[in-house]
Design a protein around this motif. Structure first.
Motif, PDB file in Angstrom:
ATOM      1  N   ARG A  53       0.881  -1.302   0.059  1.00 51.92           N
ATOM      2  CA  ARG A  53      -0.195  -0.109   0.199  1.00 51.92           C
ATOM      3  C   ARG A  53       0.903   1.062  -0.110  1.00 51.92           C
ATOM      4  N   LYS A  54       0.927   2.170  -1.171  1.00 52.25           N
ATOM      5  CA  LYS A  54       1.644   3.398  -1.111  1.00 52.25           C
ATOM      6  C   LYS A  54       1.272   4.350  -0.204  1.00 52.25           C
ATOM      7  N   LYS A  55       2.532   5.034   0.367  1.00 55.02           N
ATOM      8  CA  LYS A  55       2.000   6.170   1.202  1.00 55.02           C
ATOM      9  C   LYS A  55       1.621   7.251   0.495  1.00 55.02           C
ATOM     10  N   LEU A  56       0.657   7.920   0.854  1.00 55.07           N
ATOM     11  CA  LEU A  56       0.051   9.140   0.158  1.00 55.07           C
ATOM     12  C   LEU A  56       0.688  10.285   0.597  1.00 55.07           C
ATOM     13  N   VAL A  57       0.520  11.279  -0.576  1.00 50.53           N
ATOM     14  CA  VAL A  57       1.311  12.632  -0.324  1.00 50.53           C
ATOM     15  C   VAL A  57       0.252  13.373   0.669  1.00 50.53           C
ATOM     16  N   VAL A  58       0.883  13.839   1.904  1.00 47.59           N
ATOM     17  CA  VAL A  58       0.157  14.372   2.707  1.00 47.59           C
ATOM     18  C   VAL A  58       0.771  15.821   2.775  1.00 47.59           C
ATOM     19  N   ASP A  59       0.154  16.827   2.245  1.00 43.30           N
ATOM     20  CA  ASP A  59       0.633  18.240   2.041  1.00 43.30           C
ATOM     21  C   ASP A  59      -0.254  19.528   2.678  1.00 43.30           C
ATOM     22  N   LYS A  60      -1.157  18.913   3.160  1.00 45.37           N
ATOM     23  CA  LYS A  60      -2.036  19.838   4.115  1.00 45.37           C
ATOM     24  C   LYS A  60      -2.106  19.516   5.414  1.00 45.37           C
ATOM     25  N   ASP A  61      -2.271  20.678   6.282  1.00 46.79           N
ATOM     26  CA  ASP A  61      -2.389  20.680   7.733  1.00 46.79           C
ATOM     27  C   ASP A  61      -1.255  19.614   8.077  1.00 46.79           C
ATOM     28  N   VAL A  62      -0.142  19.697   7.495  1.00 44.94           N
ATOM     29  CA  VAL A  62       0.849  18.888   7.878  1.00 44.94           C
ATOM     30  C   VAL A  62       1.196  18.559   9.408  1.00 44.94           C
ATOM     31  N   GLU A  63       0.987  19.666  10.053  1.00 47.79           N
ATOM     32  CA  GLU A  63       1.721  19.577  11.411  1.00 47.79           C
ATOM     33  C   GLU A  63       0.774  18.616  12.323  1.00 47.79           C
ATOM     34  N   CYS A  64      -0.495  18.594  11.719  1.00 44.34           N
ATOM     35  CA  CYS A  64      -1.523  17.334  12.355  1.00 44.34           C
ATOM     36  C   CYS A  64      -1.338  16.179  11.649  1.00 44.34           C
ATOM     37  N   CYS A  65      -1.725  16.342  10.270  1.00 51.29           N
ATOM     38  CA  CYS A  65      -1.892  14.987   9.413  1.00 51.29           C
ATOM     39  C   CYS A  65      -0.623  14.255   9.319  1.00 51.29           C
ATOM     40  N   GLY A  66       0.660  14.951   9.007  1.00 52.66           N
ATOM     41  CA  GLY A  66       1.956  14.597   8.812  1.00 52.66           C
ATOM     42  C   GLY A  66       2.305  13.472   9.801  1.00 52.66           C
ATOM     43  N   LYS A  67       1.744  13.327  11.057  1.00 52.69           N
ATOM     44  CA  LYS A  67       2.294  12.470  11.799  1.00 52.69           C
ATOM     45  C   LYS A  67       1.620  11.068  11.619  1.00 52.69           C
ATOM     46  N   PHE A  68       0.781  10.900  10.800  1.00 49.47           N
ATOM     47  CA  PHE A  68      -0.025   9.703  10.574  1.00 49.47           C
ATOM     48  C   PHE A  68       0.834   9.019   9.393  1.00 49.47           C
ATOM     49  N   ASP A  69       0.617   7.603   9.437  1.00 46.79           N
ATOM     50  CA  ASP A  69       1.156   7.001   8.286  1.00 46.79           C
ATOM     51  C   ASP A  69      -0.058   6.822   7.447  1.00 46.79           C
ATOM     52  N   ILE A  70      -0.251   7.657   6.486  1.00 40.75           N
ATOM     53  CA  ILE A  70      -1.447   7.634   5.575  1.00 40.75           C
ATOM     54  C   ILE A  70      -1.144   6.701   4.154  1.00 40.75           C
ATOM     55  N   ARG A  71      -1.818   5.823   4.056  1.00 41.80           N
ATOM     56  CA  ARG A  71      -1.472   4.836   2.971  1.00 41.80           C
ATOM     57  C   ARG A  71      -2.735   4.679   2.154  1.00 41.80           C
ATOM     58  N   ASP A  72      -2.499   4.389   0.815  1.00 36.05           N
ATOM     59  CA  ASP A  72      -3.621   4.041  -0.007  1.00 36.05           C
ATOM     60  C   ASP A  72      -4.391   2.808   0.535  1.00 36.05           C
ATOM     61  N   GLU A  73      -5.899   3.165   0.328  1.00 38.58           N
ATOM     62  CA  GLU A  73      -6.698   2.037   0.659  1.00 38.58           C
ATOM     63  C   GLU A  73      -7.345   1.427  -0.480  1.00 38.58           C
ATOM     64  N   SER A  74      -6.963   1.796  -1.714  1.00 38.76           N
ATOM     65  CA  SER A  74      -7.833   1.273  -2.582  1.00 38.76           C
ATOM     66  C   SER A  74      -7.832  -0.169  -2.867  1.00 38.76           C
ATOM     67  N   LEU A  75      -6.785  -0.785  -2.430  1.00 38.63           N
ATOM     68  CA  LEU A  75      -6.888  -2.391  -2.438  1.00 38.63           C
ATOM     69  C   LEU A  75      -6.230  -3.025  -0.999  1.00 38.63           C
ATOM     70  N   MET A  76      -7.198  -3.407  -0.198  1.00 35.63           N
ATOM     71  CA  MET A  76      -6.754  -3.899   0.953  1.00 35.63           C
ATOM     72  C   MET A  76      -6.746  -5.547   0.992  1.00 35.63           C
ATOM     73  N   VAL A  77      -5.552  -5.989   1.422  1.00 38.24           N
ATOM     74  CA  VAL A  77      -5.765  -7.328   1.333  1.00 38.24           C
ATOM     75  C   VAL A  77      -5.107  -7.852   2.972  1.00 38.24           C
ATOM     76  N   GLY A  78      -5.709  -8.591   3.511  1.00 35.42           N
ATOM     77  CA  GLY A  78      -5.281  -8.907   4.874  1.00 35.42           C
ATOM     78  C   GLY A  78      -4.355  -9.914   4.827  1.00 35.42           C
ATOM     79  N   GLU A  79      -3.716 -10.308   6.341  1.00 40.44           N
ATOM     80  CA  GLU A  79      -2.536 -11.062   6.375  1.00 40.44           C
ATOM     81  C   GLU A  79      -2.629 -12.443   5.633  1.00 40.44           C
ATOM     82  N   ASP A  80      -4.063 -13.095   5.728  1.00 36.66           N
ATOM     83  CA  ASP A  80      -4.651 -14.427   5.399  1.00 36.66           C
ATOM     84  C   ASP A  80      -5.152 -14.232   4.078  1.00 36.66           C
ATOM     85  N   GLY A  81      -4.870 -13.116   3.149  1.00 39.25           N
ATOM     86  CA  GLY A  81      -5.011 -13.114   1.926  1.00 39.25           C
ATOM     87  C   GLY A  81      -6.636 -12.537   1.602  1.00 39.25           C
TER      88      GLY A  81
END
Lengths: 262, 325
Positions: A53-81
């Motif tokens: 899952r790619k890391k997304l560009v977080v370039d607004k409200d960086v002081e707040c949102c920049g501390k989260f590891d925000i990743r692409d949610e368009s294809l979510m596969v769990g550990e067990d597939g």
């Protein structure tokens, strides 16, 4: 709703407006309580290596949102597939609804703005019965914008600690994308339907749609990467089946990675 | 579509839309004068060169304008007195015809007689109803391919689910304006320069607040130069992809190229939805439909970020930027 009511209403008859309101409140094609109902369950598994899952560009409200590891949610596969966030919903028009579901239906569906993403990422709503309750749990203002076909577009500001209630006026044929005009990386989907027969696969890819009417039904299977999840067994993401009383288990359904590529 | 709506020369309507076909017929068809002095073909005479014969906003002149002429087919109109979740009133469309849209290519049609204005307003609603139905049909064809769900009479479904549904959204507003029109409370009187300055200062603070996020698009000083440069309205958003290649691919599906939205520079003093303090109050309270400009005032179901008093302070601040009072 009978078409005569809508026509009279538009023509300006107050009496017909009352008739329309009561027609809207009527449960559809009610079956007796003795009729048989069946559950549909299964588990969707991604038949390949879970994609990164790619890391997304977080370039607004960086002081707040920049501390989260925000990743692409368009294809979510769990550990067990397990393939997460696949919608499975009844497509057959005017499907009969089990009275138990009318009674147990929750009053609202929640969309939270938390950690600078929408939570959950995929939602569904029984449009005529449930309200959409939107809250902001972040320390920055948020915005929620969506444009359902032939329904009112929403563009809601949520100040810190703010909330809003939205009502969908009609059902949609496919999930509606939700965006935040302040934070372009945020994305979610909501599917307003005129019945409760929808499931969204969980982290392990499993789903259950309870208390479906027995008999032939057609289902739509949808995923945000490709919209209709077209596979060998589900042309155009559609599946027809004859529901039996009790549990109808589709077992494990393997989805080839190619089915999720446009 | 032809069965429901006829043609640009011979418009038609299914029963029950609540629209006035007589007025629509006056606006439709080729330009002509009648023996009694009345005129026909008003839409083609005054509007079609920019808005296109079907109201798709892609008339012959369209590419020369920024913003483009309105595409009526989405059923969204930017400047209304009605709340964010409602269609406009006929009087809203009429106001736009009367005063035009300052700062754009839309001129004033104030010189037209009232009956011609009524005909054009009705025709715009007709084109919008037709356009929303067309959108629904396109979606239906894409979804259904060659067949429809079992046991459904397709024509009746389109009539019920699209044509009459959309007509009803227009009708409810016209029938219950008290429920849908956003009231504008009287503007607080600033008795002295000091009071005015205090209101402007409050407005400036509210404008810059993180909750309202005005500056993100309009810039820290209201010069329309916020950090969000790549903003688009709902008519252009579908042409935009995540990558430049995707954008180029998508844009090919549309008649007009992708056009960026420009947030208003308040120093100009020309406001598209009208420059009176009451107009500005409504823009802030209701937002601008079809654009990223959200409703900042209280709406049913949402408290909003500004109270009516706050909105008046922000109006005073914005007006102060162009030297207006």
């Amino acid at each position: 709703m009978g078409n005569i009511n809508r026509r009279q209403f538009v023509a300006g008859s107050a009496a017909a407006a009352g008739a329309m309101a009561s027609a809207m409140a009527m449960p559809r094609t009610a079956r007796g309580a003795d009729d048989a109902w069946g559950d549909l369950k299964g588990r969707l598994v991604y038949d390949g290596e879970a994609p990164e899952r790619k890391k997304l560009v977080v370039d607004k409200d960086v002081e707040c949102c920049g501390k989260f590891d925000i990743r692409d949610e368009s294809l979510m596969v769990g550990e067990d597939g397990g393939l997460q966030n696949v919608y499975i919903y009844v497509r057959t028009k005017d499907v009969a609804v089990c009275p138990d579901l009318e009674k147990s239906c929750k009053e609202q569906v929640l969309l939270d703005n938390r950690d600078c993403i929408f939570m959950p990422h995929c939602m569904s709503i029984w449009a005529s019965k449930q309200k959409y309750y939107i809250v902001n749990s972040d320390p920055v203002a948020q915005n929620v914008a969506f444009t359902p076909l032939l329904d009112t577009p929403a563009n809601i500001i949520l100040p810190v600690g703010g909330d809003a209630t939205w009502h969908f006026k009609r059902a949609q044929r496919a999930p509606v994308p939700i965006a935040c005009n302040y934070h372009p990386w945020e994305s979610a989907y909501v599917l307003p339907l005129d019945h409760p027969y929808v499931a969204i696969t969980g982290k392990d890819g499993s789903f259950t749609i309870p208390k479906l009417p027995v008999g032939e039904l057609e289902f739509q299977i949808w995923h945000e990467r490709v919209t209709y999840l077209d596979t060998k067994d589900w042309p155009k993401g559609r599946m027809k089946m004859k529901l039996q009383a009790g549990v109808n288990d589709l077992g494990i359904i393997k989805i080839p990675p190619s089915a999720l590529e446009k | 579509m032809e069965e429901f709506f006829g043609t640009p020369d011979e418009p038609r309507l299914p029963d029950g839309t609540g629209l006035n076909l007589k007025l629509i017929e006056t606006a439709a068809g080729p330009v002509a004068g009648n023996a009694d002095g009345t005129e026909q073909g008003l839409f083609r005479q005054h509007c079609a060169a920019c808005h296109g014969i079907t109201g798709d906003g892609a008339g012959a002149m369209a590419t020369t304008f920024d913003p483009y002429p309105r595409d009526f087919r989405r059923g969204t109109f930017k400047y209304t007195t009605t709340r964010a979740d409602a269609k406009p009133l006929r009087s809203d469309l009429r106001r736009t015809l009367l005063r035009g849209i300052p700062g754009t290519g839309m001129p004033s049609f104030a010189e037209l007689p009232p009956e011609q204005l009524d005909a054009l307003v009705e025709y715009v609603i007709y084109l919008s109803l037709r356009g929303e139905t067309e959108q629904y049909l396109v979606q239906l064809v894409v979804d259904e391919g060659e067949y429809l769900p079992l046991g459904v009479d397709a024509k009746e479904m389109v009539l019920e689910d699209a044509v009459l549904w959309v007509a009803e959204q227009w009708a409810v507003v016209e029938q219950n304006p008290q429920e849908y029109v956003v009231p504008v409370p009287p503007r607080p009187v600033c008795g002295s320069d000091a009071e005015r300055a205090a209101s402007i200062a409050r407005g400036k603070e509210l404008y810059a607040s993180k909750d309202a996020q005005c500056a993100q698009c309009h810039g820290p000083t209201g010069a329309g130069d916020g950090e969000d440069e790549r903003i688009y309205d709902d008519w252009n958003k579908p042409k935009k992809g995540v990558t430049p290649e995707q954008t180029a691919k998508l844009a090919r599906l549309y008649t007009l190229p992708l056009q960026r939205l420009r947030a208003r520079d308040f120093r100009d003093g020309a406001f598209h939805g009208g420059s009176s303090p009451e107009d500005l109050y409504r823009r802030i309270h209701i937002g601008i439909k079809g654009t990223p400009m959200p409703a900042a005032g209280p709406q049913p179901g949402a408290k909003g970020v500004f109270t009516p008093e706050d909105i008046w302070d922000v109006v005073n601040y914005i007006l102060s930027l162009s030297g207006e009072k």
